[in-house]
Write a protein that holds these residues in place. Structure first.
Motif, PDB file in Angstrom:
ATOM      1  N   GLN A 186     -10.669   7.829  -4.492  1.00 33.50           N
ATOM      2  CA  GLN A 186      -9.343   7.306  -4.183  1.00 33.50           C
ATOM      3  C   GLN A 186      -8.554   8.234  -3.255  1.00 33.50           C
ATOM      4  N   THR A 187      -9.189   9.303  -2.820  1.00 32.04           N
ATOM      5  CA  THR A 187      -8.618  10.143  -1.770  1.00 32.04           C
ATOM      6  C   THR A 187      -8.483   9.301  -0.505  1.00 32.04           C
ATOM      7  N   SER A 188      -7.261   9.203   0.024  1.00 30.46           N
ATOM      8  CA  SER A 188      -7.017   8.314   1.141  1.00 30.46           C
ATOM      9  C   SER A 188      -5.565   8.464   1.587  1.00 30.46           C
ATOM     10  N   VAL A 189      -5.220   7.719   2.620  1.00 30.71           N
ATOM     11  CA  VAL A 189      -3.822   7.579   3.008  1.00 30.71           C
ATOM     12  C   VAL A 189      -3.362   6.185   2.580  1.00 30.71           C
ATOM     13  N   LYS A 237       0.246  14.324  -1.851  1.00 27.55           N
ATOM     14  CA  LYS A 237       0.006  14.517  -3.265  1.00 27.55           C
ATOM     15  C   LYS A 237      -1.415  15.008  -3.472  1.00 27.55           C
ATOM     16  N   VAL A 238      -1.553  16.049  -4.287  1.00 24.29           N
ATOM     17  CA  VAL A 238      -2.860  16.506  -4.726  1.00 24.29           C
ATOM     18  C   VAL A 238      -2.945  16.260  -6.222  1.00 24.29           C
ATOM     19  N   ARG A 284      -0.326  10.730   1.811  1.00 26.78           N
ATOM     20  CA  ARG A 284      -1.688  11.282   1.809  1.00 26.78           C
ATOM     21  C   ARG A 284      -2.005  11.771   0.412  1.00 26.78           C
ATOM     22  N   LEU A 285      -3.013  11.158  -0.219  1.00 28.35           N
ATOM     23  CA  LEU A 285      -3.421  11.516  -1.581  1.00 28.35           C
ATOM     24  C   LEU A 285      -4.795  12.164  -1.552  1.00 28.35           C
ATOM     25  N   THR A 286      -4.878  13.319  -2.166  1.00 23.13           N
ATOM     26  CA  THR A 286      -6.157  14.007  -2.334  1.00 23.13           C
ATOM     27  C   THR A 286      -6.428  14.150  -3.816  1.00 23.13           C
TER      28      THR A 286
END
Lengths: 110, 112
Positions: free
Chosen positions: B85-88, B11-12, B108-110
């Motif tokens: 909060q960018t993280s796995v 997710k971006v 995976r969030l960016t």
């Protein structure tokens, strides 16, 4: 400080050799779980331990709650053993919550 | 066959946007957990739940909400996403009386 310390932080092994990974706890751990995070990022359950030992194939784990540590022994290391190994400990509060160590990155070389 | 699934897998998001991460388990476990994994920190517990309708704060809950509408589903909500909060993010489930946990594949969030 860290409640669960893993050592070493990184390790390289030749295929076919043996090694031991260790977790030391500064909490009163009641259970321990070991995981392998493979290169794809998946967390694979290896062992879930109360005080004592378990063995599964080339892997063996021990948990000593009185001395506050756990070990994971790898015998005859294979290439597919490469990845990051995590231990996670449950504290005596028995809330079914665990605290993770920061991992040991293992590379098995041909 | 997978017992714990997560969506989306990647997710971006934009800063200030709302993000919802979903987790579904077919283990019939009472307990569910949300963690984030960052380099140098291992996995850290954000929120957890002991059953439908319950949510509890973990070790790093700030900036996150959780929702457990059913035994099978547990969501993590970022109302106002920030780049930190960018993280796995990993979801896990566990039986009611045991600390043993079983993990999903991660998201995976960016946040840009």
């Amino acid at each position: 400080g860290d409640k669960v310390k893993q050592s070493p932080s990184a390790l390289s092994l030749q295929e076919g050799t043996n090694s031991a990974l260790r977790c030391n706890f500064s909490i009163a751990a009641t259970t321990v779980q070991w995981f392998l995070q493979n290169p794809r990022g998946s967390l694979i359950n290896l062992f879930y331990l109360v005080p004592g030992t378990k063995e599964n194939g080339r892997l063996k784990s021990a948990f000593d709650s009185k001395e506050s540590y756990s070990t994971l022994h790898i015998r005859d290391a294979q290439l597919e053993d490469s990845g990051t190994y995590f231990c996670a400990a449950e504290g005596r509060a028995n809330t079914n919550k665990v605290v993770f160590g920061t991992g040991t990155r293992l590379q098995v070389l041909p | 066959e997978a017992a714990v699934t997560q969506s989306p897998r990647n997710k971006v998001a934009v800063t200030g946007g709302k993000v919802t991460l979903s987790c579904n388990q077919t283990n019939n476990h009472n307990n569910m957990y949300w963690y984030r994994q960052d380099t140098g920190h291992g996995l850290r517990l954000i929120h957890y739940s002991y059953g439908a309708g319950s949510t509890e704060k973990g070790d790093i809950p700030d900036g996150y909400k959780a929702s457990r509408p059913s035994q099978e589903n547990f969501s993590l909500i970022l109302e106002l996403a920030t780049p930190s909060q960018t993280s796995v993010y990993f979801c896990a489930s566990g039986d009611w009386d045991y600390a043993e946990q079983f993990f999903g594949p991660g998201t995976r969030l960016t946040v840009l």
